[in-house]
Structures are given as structure tokens and as C-alpha cells.
Motif scaffolding. Sequence first.
Motif, PDB file in Angstrom:
ATOM      1  N   PHE A 264       0.828  -1.202   0.107  1.00  5.40           N
ATOM      2  CA  PHE A 264      -0.021  -0.122   0.050  1.00  5.40           C
ATOM      3  C   PHE A 264       0.907   1.190   0.143  1.00  5.40           C
ATOM      4  O   PHE A 264       1.187   1.608   1.102  1.00  5.40           O
ATOM      5  N   GLY A 265       1.286   1.555  -1.187  1.00  6.04           N
ATOM      6  CA  GLY A 265       2.373   2.794  -1.360  1.00  6.04           C
ATOM      7  C   GLY A 265       1.459   4.134  -1.723  1.00  6.04           C
ATOM      8  O   GLY A 265       0.385   4.315  -1.392  1.00  6.04           O
ATOM      9  N   THR A 266       2.223   4.949  -1.901  1.00  8.78           N
ATOM     10  CA  THR A 266       1.624   6.431  -2.258  1.00  8.78           C
ATOM     11  C   THR A 266       0.741   6.444  -3.370  1.00  8.78           C
ATOM     12  O   THR A 266      -0.429   7.154  -3.013  1.00  8.78           O
ATOM     13  N   HIS A 267       0.908   5.898  -4.307  1.00  9.46           N
ATOM     14  CA  HIS A 267      -0.251   5.653  -5.493  1.00  9.46           C
ATOM     15  C   HIS A 267      -1.524   5.164  -5.092  1.00  9.46           C
ATOM     16  O   HIS A 267      -2.348   5.481  -5.437  1.00  9.46           O
ATOM     17  N   GLN A 268      -1.313   4.061  -4.418  1.00  8.11           N
ATOM     18  CA  GLN A 268      -2.607   3.299  -3.762  1.00  8.11           C
ATOM     19  C   GLN A 268      -3.237   4.370  -2.913  1.00  8.11           C
ATOM     20  O   GLN A 268      -4.597   4.337  -2.839  1.00  8.11           O
ATOM     21  N   LEU A 269      -2.538   4.944  -1.920  1.00  8.27           N
ATOM     22  CA  LEU A 269      -3.168   5.873  -1.225  1.00  8.27           C
ATOM     23  C   LEU A 269      -3.766   6.975  -1.728  1.00  8.27           C
ATOM     24  O   LEU A 269      -5.065   7.585  -1.309  1.00  8.27           O
ATOM     25  N   ILE A 270      -3.119   7.501  -2.880  1.00 15.71           N
ATOM     26  CA  ILE A 270      -3.852   8.551  -3.542  1.00 15.71           C
ATOM     27  C   ILE A 270      -5.184   8.348  -4.159  1.00 15.71           C
ATOM     28  O   ILE A 270      -6.140   8.989  -3.989  1.00 15.71           O
ATOM     29  N   SER A 271      -5.101   7.166  -4.754  1.00 10.18           N
ATOM     30  CA  SER A 271      -6.251   6.422  -5.447  1.00 10.18           C
ATOM     31  C   SER A 271      -7.374   6.184  -4.530  1.00 10.18           C
ATOM     32  O   SER A 271      -8.478   6.444  -4.636  1.00 10.18           O
ATOM     33  N   PHE A 272      -7.104   5.492  -3.284  1.00 11.03           N
ATOM     34  CA  PHE A 272      -8.177   5.508  -2.230  1.00 11.03           C
ATOM     35  C   PHE A 272      -8.674   6.709  -1.706  1.00 11.03           C
ATOM     36  O   PHE A 272      -9.691   6.861  -1.357  1.00 11.03           O
ATOM     37  N   ALA A 273      -7.500   7.806  -1.613  1.00 10.94           N
ATOM     38  CA  ALA A 273      -8.085   8.945  -1.035  1.00 10.94           C
ATOM     39  C   ALA A 273      -9.219   9.658  -1.960  1.00 10.94           C
ATOM     40  O   ALA A 273      -9.935  10.450  -1.516  1.00 10.94           O
ATOM     41  N   LEU A 274      -8.787   9.555  -3.083  1.00 11.24           N
ATOM     42  CA  LEU A 274     -10.008  10.201  -4.234  1.00 11.24           C
ATOM     43  C   LEU A 274     -11.258   9.268  -4.231  1.00 11.24           C
ATOM     44  O   LEU A 274     -12.257   9.917  -4.090  1.00 11.24           O
ATOM     45  N   ILE A 275     -11.105   8.151  -4.025  1.00 12.92           N
ATOM     46  CA  ILE A 275     -12.405   7.447  -3.880  1.00 12.92           C
ATOM     47  C   ILE A 275     -13.223   7.635  -2.796  1.00 12.92           C
ATOM     48  O   ILE A 275     -14.509   7.828  -2.622  1.00 12.92           O
ATOM     49  N   TRP A 276     -12.452   7.865  -1.374  1.00 10.80           N
ATOM     50  CA  TRP A 276     -12.885   8.068  -0.293  1.00 10.80           C
ATOM     51  C   TRP A 276     -13.612   9.518  -0.249  1.00 10.80           C
ATOM     52  O   TRP A 276     -14.390   9.768   0.275  1.00 10.80           O
ATOM     53  N   ALA A 277     -12.824  10.517  -1.029  1.00 15.43           N
ATOM     54  CA  ALA A 277     -13.606  11.765  -1.287  1.00 15.43           C
ATOM     55  C   ALA A 277     -14.590  11.945  -2.043  1.00 15.43           C
ATOM     56  O   ALA A 277     -15.633  12.469  -1.500  1.00 15.43           O
ATOM     57  N   ALA A 278     -14.727  10.925  -3.073  1.00 16.16           N
ATOM     58  CA  ALA A 278     -15.840  10.771  -3.963  1.00 16.16           C
ATOM     59  C   ALA A 278     -17.063  10.270  -2.846  1.00 16.16           C
ATOM     60  O   ALA A 278     -18.346  10.879  -3.197  1.00 16.16           O
ATOM     61  N   LEU A 279     -16.978   9.126  -2.123  1.00 18.25           N
ATOM     62  CA  LEU A 279     -17.831   8.735  -1.144  1.00 18.25           C
ATOM     63  C   LEU A 279     -18.217  10.003  -0.100  1.00 18.25           C
ATOM     64  O   LEU A 279     -19.411  10.027   0.068  1.00 18.25           O
ATOM     65  N   VAL A 280     -17.472  10.996   0.241  1.00 21.75           N
ATOM     66  CA  VAL A 280     -17.826  11.854   1.227  1.00 21.75           C
ATOM     67  C   VAL A 280     -18.771  13.052   0.583  1.00 21.75           C
ATOM     68  O   VAL A 280     -19.734  13.178   1.222  1.00 21.75           O
ATOM     69  N   VAL A 281     -18.388  13.202  -0.563  1.00 21.05           N
ATOM     70  CA  VAL A 281     -19.500  14.055  -1.473  1.00 21.05           C
ATOM     71  C   VAL A 281     -20.476  13.500  -1.650  1.00 21.05           C
ATOM     72  O   VAL A 281     -21.582  14.247  -1.641  1.00 21.05           O
ATOM     73  N   PHE A 282     -20.551  12.065  -2.024  1.00 17.91           N
ATOM     74  CA  PHE A 282     -21.805  11.457  -2.374  1.00 17.91           C
ATOM     75  C   PHE A 282     -22.765  11.367  -1.202  1.00 17.91           C
ATOM     76  O   PHE A 282     -24.047  11.772  -1.135  1.00 17.91           O
ATOM     77  N   SER A 283     -21.825  10.881  -0.112  1.00 15.60           N
ATOM     78  CA  SER A 283     -22.928  10.852   1.129  1.00 15.60           C
ATOM     79  C   SER A 283     -23.418  12.271   1.912  1.00 15.60           C
ATOM     80  O   SER A 283     -24.514  12.440   2.160  1.00 15.60           O
ATOM     81  N   GLY A 284     -22.298  13.402   1.765  1.00 14.18           N
ATOM     82  CA  GLY A 284     -22.644  14.450   2.119  1.00 14.18           C
ATOM     83  C   GLY A 284     -23.740  15.141   1.381  1.00 14.18           C
ATOM     84  O   GLY A 284     -24.580  15.779   1.913  1.00 14.18           O
ATOM     85  N   GLY A 285     -23.890  14.792  -0.063  1.00 15.55           N
ATOM     86  CA  GLY A 285     -25.022  15.499  -0.870  1.00 15.55           C
ATOM     87  C   GLY A 285     -26.174  14.658  -0.564  1.00 15.55           C
ATOM     88  O   GLY A 285     -27.274  15.621  -0.487  1.00 15.55           O
ATOM     89  N   ALA A 286     -26.332  13.745  -0.132  1.00 16.46           N
ATOM     90  CA  ALA A 286     -27.491  13.083   0.196  1.00 16.46           C
ATOM     91  C   ALA A 286     -28.305  13.423   1.315  1.00 16.46           C
ATOM     92  O   ALA A 286     -29.460  13.717   1.519  1.00 16.46           O
ATOM     93  N   LEU A 287     -27.224  13.885   2.364  1.00 11.33           N
ATOM     94  CA  LEU A 287     -27.593  14.379   3.742  1.00 11.33           C
ATOM     95  C   LEU A 287     -28.205  15.712   3.314  1.00 11.33           C
ATOM     96  O   LEU A 287     -28.907  16.244   3.905  1.00 11.33           O
ATOM     97  N   PHE A 288     -27.357  16.338   2.501  1.00 12.98           N
ATOM     98  CA  PHE A 288     -27.899  17.689   2.121  1.00 12.98           C
ATOM     99  C   PHE A 288     -29.155  17.695   1.538  1.00 12.98           C
ATOM    100  O   PHE A 288     -30.136  18.702   2.049  1.00 12.98           O
ATOM    101  N   ASN A 289     -29.407  16.977   0.565  1.00  7.53           N
ATOM    102  CA  ASN A 289     -30.827  16.976  -0.173  1.00  7.53           C
ATOM    103  C   ASN A 289     -31.919  16.637   0.871  1.00  7.53           C
ATOM    104  O   ASN A 289     -32.895  17.156   0.702  1.00  7.53           O
ATOM    105  N   LYS A 290     -31.546  15.738   1.728  1.00 11.63           N
ATOM    106  CA  LYS A 290     -32.484  15.327   2.492  1.00 11.63           C
ATOM    107  C   LYS A 290     -32.906  16.347   3.542  1.00 11.63           C
ATOM    108  O   LYS A 290     -34.277  16.533   3.743  1.00 11.63           O
ATOM    109  N   GLY A 291     -32.038  17.131   3.964  1.00 14.74           N
ATOM    110  CA  GLY A 291     -32.478  18.223   4.994  1.00 14.74           C
ATOM    111  C   GLY A 291     -33.082  19.023   4.282  1.00 14.74           C
ATOM    112  O   GLY A 291     -34.015  19.819   4.751  1.00 14.74           O
TER     113      GLY A 291
END
Length: 299
Positions: A264-291
Motif C-alpha cells: 500500500f504505497g503512495t499511489h494506492q493511497l492517492i487512489s483510495f483517497a480520491l475514492i473516499w473523497a467521492a464517497l464523502v461528497v456522495f454521502s454529504g450530498g445525500a444528507l444535504f438534499n434530505k435536509g
Amino acid sequence: MPTNTAQQGLLYALIAYGLWGFFPLFFKQVTDLPELEVLAHRVIWACVFTGVVLTLMRSWKTTVTHLKNIRVWAALTFSALLIAINWGVFIYAVGEGQVLASSLGYFLTPLVNVLLGTLVLGEKQDKFRKFALVLATVGVLWQIIALGELPWISLVLASTFGVYGLVRKQAPVDTLSGLLIETLVLCPIAFAYWYWLLDTGQDHFMESSFDAGRLVAMGILTSVPLLAFAAAAQRLSLTVVGFLTYMAPTCHFLLAVFLYNEPFGTHQLISFALIWAALVVFSGGALFNKGNEAQKKAG
């Protein structure tokens, strides 16, 4: 046992996602056996166990109705092929020390669902979901460009499970009956392969009670979290269920990095970080729209 409906739902969800999350631990116990043999027995014993549960729950009346429905059989034949590929690739990933790839695949699944909703169902996506898809795409492309390899395990797991969810969503069948029919579709192939193993002297099931126990356990482990998930979905909101979805791939990730010491090197970390960021945006948007929806209703 909790008496509150929401508490019961949370308990069932934790059982389901906990078992799914620790699947790599369980399937590591059969990595010495051929992957196709594990898959075949997973199908057979999941079918048997589901039939036993239906009998204990006295739910055969509903299931028999589905068994007579051609539309259900057509849809679930397709979903059965998808889940067989998904199961097979997951077994392969665990056996080859690619649990990190399985983690990435299941992190991507909610975003694949959004993409399928847009392309297949014509759903309109808000700015949060569109941005989440862009981030996830960049995350996958980063692995392809930086590491010089296509993360095929992750992409196959995410795409097959995403399409599987779409098919099952549109099929007029409950979870338990659906699993029974899917495994019934696959059982002739599984039994044919088992017969070939017996005929060629390569079978492990009949040769060892230890191997037999392990193979039966894989089938039961397939069914139990699905039953728990079905019970949880009846008691919890889709928002809560959606957040808990990330529990399983998170467990896969932690097992891969800290228990199995997968690279699990730097490149894997960057890739996962981008996916995790996408999930944060996805989930945050769902909560925002529900509110916003709640405010409009209140107003």
C-alpha cells in the motif's frame, strides 16, 4: 435482544456488514482448495441452507409463487450469472492476496449504482453525485496511469455487484426467494463440476470431513448476512443503510493493510483517497438534499 425497531435494525445491519467485512478472514481458510471447487460448493450449500430457512420460516408459499413466474426466472438467471462472477472473483482475490483490490471494488459500488441509474434508468443526478463520479473516475485512472495496470478485480467486483443490484431491484421477488432461485439456476453447473471432480479423483469434499465442513460453511456464510441485511432494510432508513454499506469494504481495507500486509504505497493511497473523497461528497450530498426536503415539507 433490543426491543426498539431501529435498534433491532441496527443490530441486524451490524451482523450483515460485519460478516461481509470479515469475509476475507473466512475465505482465507479455504485458499488451499481450488477456487472453482469453493465456488461450486458455495452455490450448492447456500441453496440448501436457504431452503432450510424457508422451511423453518414457513415461507414456501410466497417462494412457490415466484418459482412459477417466468419473469422472475428470466431476471434471476441473469443476476445469478452476475453474482457467480462476483463470488468467483472475490474468492480469487482473497486467494491471490488481493483483498485491497476487493476493498476498492466495494467502495466503488455505490458510485457504480449512481452511474447505472443515470445510463440505464435515466435518473437525473445532482451536482454532488456528478462531482463524486468525477473524483472516483480520477481515482481509478490514477491507478491505471501511475501503477501501469488496470485494477480489473476492483472494476469487475464493482460492476457485477452494481448491475446485480439493479437487476434485483427491478425483479419482483424478496431477498430469500431470490437467493434460492439464483442458486437453483447455478446448481446444475455446480453439480456437474462436482461430478467431474469426483470422476477425475480431484474432489476434496468426500475425501476429508474437515474440507467438507469448510465448504459447507462457505455456503452458510453466504446466506446469513443476506438474511440479516433483509431484516435490517425493513427496520432502518435507506440513509442509515447507505452509510453502513461502507463498513464492509473498510474492514477489507484494514485487514489487507494491517493483517495481510498487502502493498500500500503512495499511489494506492492517492487512489483510495480520491475514492473516499467521492464517497464523502456522495454521502454529504445525500444528507444535504434530505435536509432541504425536510425543510420544504416543514415550510
